[in-house]
Design an enzyme around this catalytic site. Structure first.
Site, PDB file in Angstrom:
ATOM      1  N   ARG A 239       7.865   7.157 -13.717  1.00  0.00           N
ATOM      2  CA  ARG A 239       8.814   6.206 -13.143  1.00  0.00           C
ATOM      3  C   ARG A 239       9.594   5.586 -14.302  1.00  0.00           C
ATOM      4  NH1 ARG A 239       8.531   8.308  -8.900  1.00  0.00           N
ATOM      5  NH2 ARG A 239       7.701   7.500  -6.943  1.00  0.00           N
ATOM      6  N   GLU A 268      17.701   3.044 -11.458  1.00  0.00           N
ATOM      7  CA  GLU A 268      18.390   4.190 -10.868  1.00  0.00           C
ATOM      8  C   GLU A 268      19.401   3.721  -9.820  1.00  0.00           C
ATOM      9  OE1 GLU A 268      15.455   7.029  -9.526  1.00  0.00           O
ATOM     10  OE2 GLU A 268      14.479   7.002 -11.482  1.00  0.00           O
ATOM     11  N   HIS A 286      16.250  12.630 -11.307  1.00  0.00           N
ATOM     12  CA  HIS A 286      15.033  12.394 -10.516  1.00  0.00           C
ATOM     13  C   HIS A 286      14.775  13.562  -9.548  1.00  0.00           C
ATOM     14  CE1 HIS A 286      12.271   8.979  -8.876  1.00  0.00           C
ATOM     15  NE2 HIS A 286      11.683  10.173  -8.792  1.00  0.00           N
TER      16      HIS A 286
END
Ligand SMILES: NC(=O)c1ccc[n+]([C@@H]2O[C@H](COP(=O)([O-])OP(=O)(O)OC[C@H]3O[C@@H](n4cnc5c(N)ncnc54)[C@H](O)[C@@H]3O)[C@@H](O)[C@H]2O)c1
Length: 326
Positions: A239, A268, A286
């Site tokens: 993450r 993000e 991602h």
């Protein structure tokens, strides 16, 4: 009696929709853009189930807006988007999708590892630009992968998948985890436990596989980066907030490490501007679990979790089953 109502924040895949439609009166968010927060709060108000993605924050505000909610099923293994204790307090089951994406995510950590070490993205850009003059002796020299030391932080399902692949490259594998693995697991994966600082100091590649928790936020910051070899690479498919992006950008600028390959970011879809211009960084959007097979399996798993509760069964991947006495 009518079926229970569910909100599903993406149209998902036909296999998952079939499960949901059989069990629920399901409402799908079908717009191309992500569901706006206000819309999410409005639509979840009369629902008993929510099937969501990691981009939806399930917090006190959302739970308060959804008094009928009985289950939240996220289509991700990481569940830092869900306030699980808040769900438990309201007797709402929270589920995730562990296990179905391990190999695919491990593959992608390796994709990034190989690509940053061998400067693949730089090379691709050079050839496309039409300025590559043809083979030469010292073009885009990278770092070897085979025979080097791989340091894995977070030796769970995905971390072990990454370790398994290292055998084919005849690498030495170090791992660090909050919990040391049993000896038979260590020997199965040819992995040696190391304290974090030793792992950072000895590894040529550091790959991150911890969940995002208060203890893992900025696990890799200035101090950790300074412990790494100047020739080492950082790979992050966990993450974004596990890495302090500003500190990473500084460490790269000061040549404290050789490069970084990232799939996830602190905010993000934003990326720290200092990283955007750097050639010694690979920036992926991602996509570590993004294969047709795995995303389908994740959606089916989330759908099965949501359906199970209303079919009188314990949702197979409940995060708070024990706390709720399920
Ligand atoms: N980029 C992506 O698309 C993508 C895909 C899948 C998973 N992920 C991320 O990867 C994470 C790991 O997934 P997993 O299925 O392997 O989880 P897992 O629970 O099997 O493994 C996580 C490991 O981290 C360890 N850990 C926890 N806190 C730690 C700490 N403070 N220091 C050291 N180790 C610690 C745990 O003991 C465990 O062994 C997920 O939580 C998710 O956030 C990202």
């Amino acid at each position: 009696m009518g079926k229970p109502k569910a909100l599903v924040t993406r149209p998902l895949f036909p296999a998952a929709r079939a499960i949901l439609d059989e069990c629920f009166d399901a409402e799908y968010w079908t717009s191309a853009e992500r569901i706006p927060r206000a819309e999410l709060l409005r639509r979840v108000a009369d629902k008993e189930a929510l099937v969501c993605l990691l981009t939806e924050k399930v917090d006190e505000e959302l739970l308060a807006a959804a008094p009928k909610l009985r289950i939240v099923a996220t289509m991700s293994v990481g569940y830092d988007n869900i306030d699980v204790p808040a769900c438990t307090r309201r007797k709402i089951v929270a589920t995730h999708t562990p296990g179905v994406l391990d190999e695919t995510t491990a593959d992608f950590a390796w994709t990034l590892l190989m690509a940053i070490a061998r400067r693949l993205v730089e090379g691709d850009a050079w050839v496309r630009a039409g300025t590559w003059p043809g083979w030469d002796l010292d073009q885009l020299l990278g770092g070897d992968v085979w025979g080097k030391t791989l340091g894995i932080i977070g030796f769970g399902r995905i971390g072990r998948g990454v370790a398994r692949r290292a055998q084919g490259f005849r690498m030495r594998v170090l791992y660090h985890d909050a919990v040391r693995a049993p000896r038979d697991v260590e020997s199965e994966f040819h992995a040696e436990f190391a304290e974090r600082d030793r792992l950072l100091a000895e590894s040529d590649f550091v790959s991150l596989h911890v969940p995002l928790l208060p203890e893992t936020r900025h696990l890799i910051g200035k101090e950790a980066l300074e412990k790494m070899k100047r020739t080492a690479y950082l790979i992050n498919t966990s993450r974004g907030p596990v890495v302090d992006e500003a500190a990473l950008a500084r460490a790269l600028e000061e040549k404290k490490i050789a490069g970084a390959a990232l799939d996830v970011y602190e905010r993000e879809p934003e990326v720290h501007p200092a990283l955007l211009a750097r050639k010694d960084v690979i920036l992926a959007p991602h996509i570590a679990s993004a294969t047709v097979e795995t995303r389908t399996n994740m959606a089916v798993m989330a759908a099965r979790n949501a359906a199970a509760l209303f079919q009188g069964r314990r949702p197979p991947n409940a995060l708070n089953a024990d706390a709720l006495g399920l």
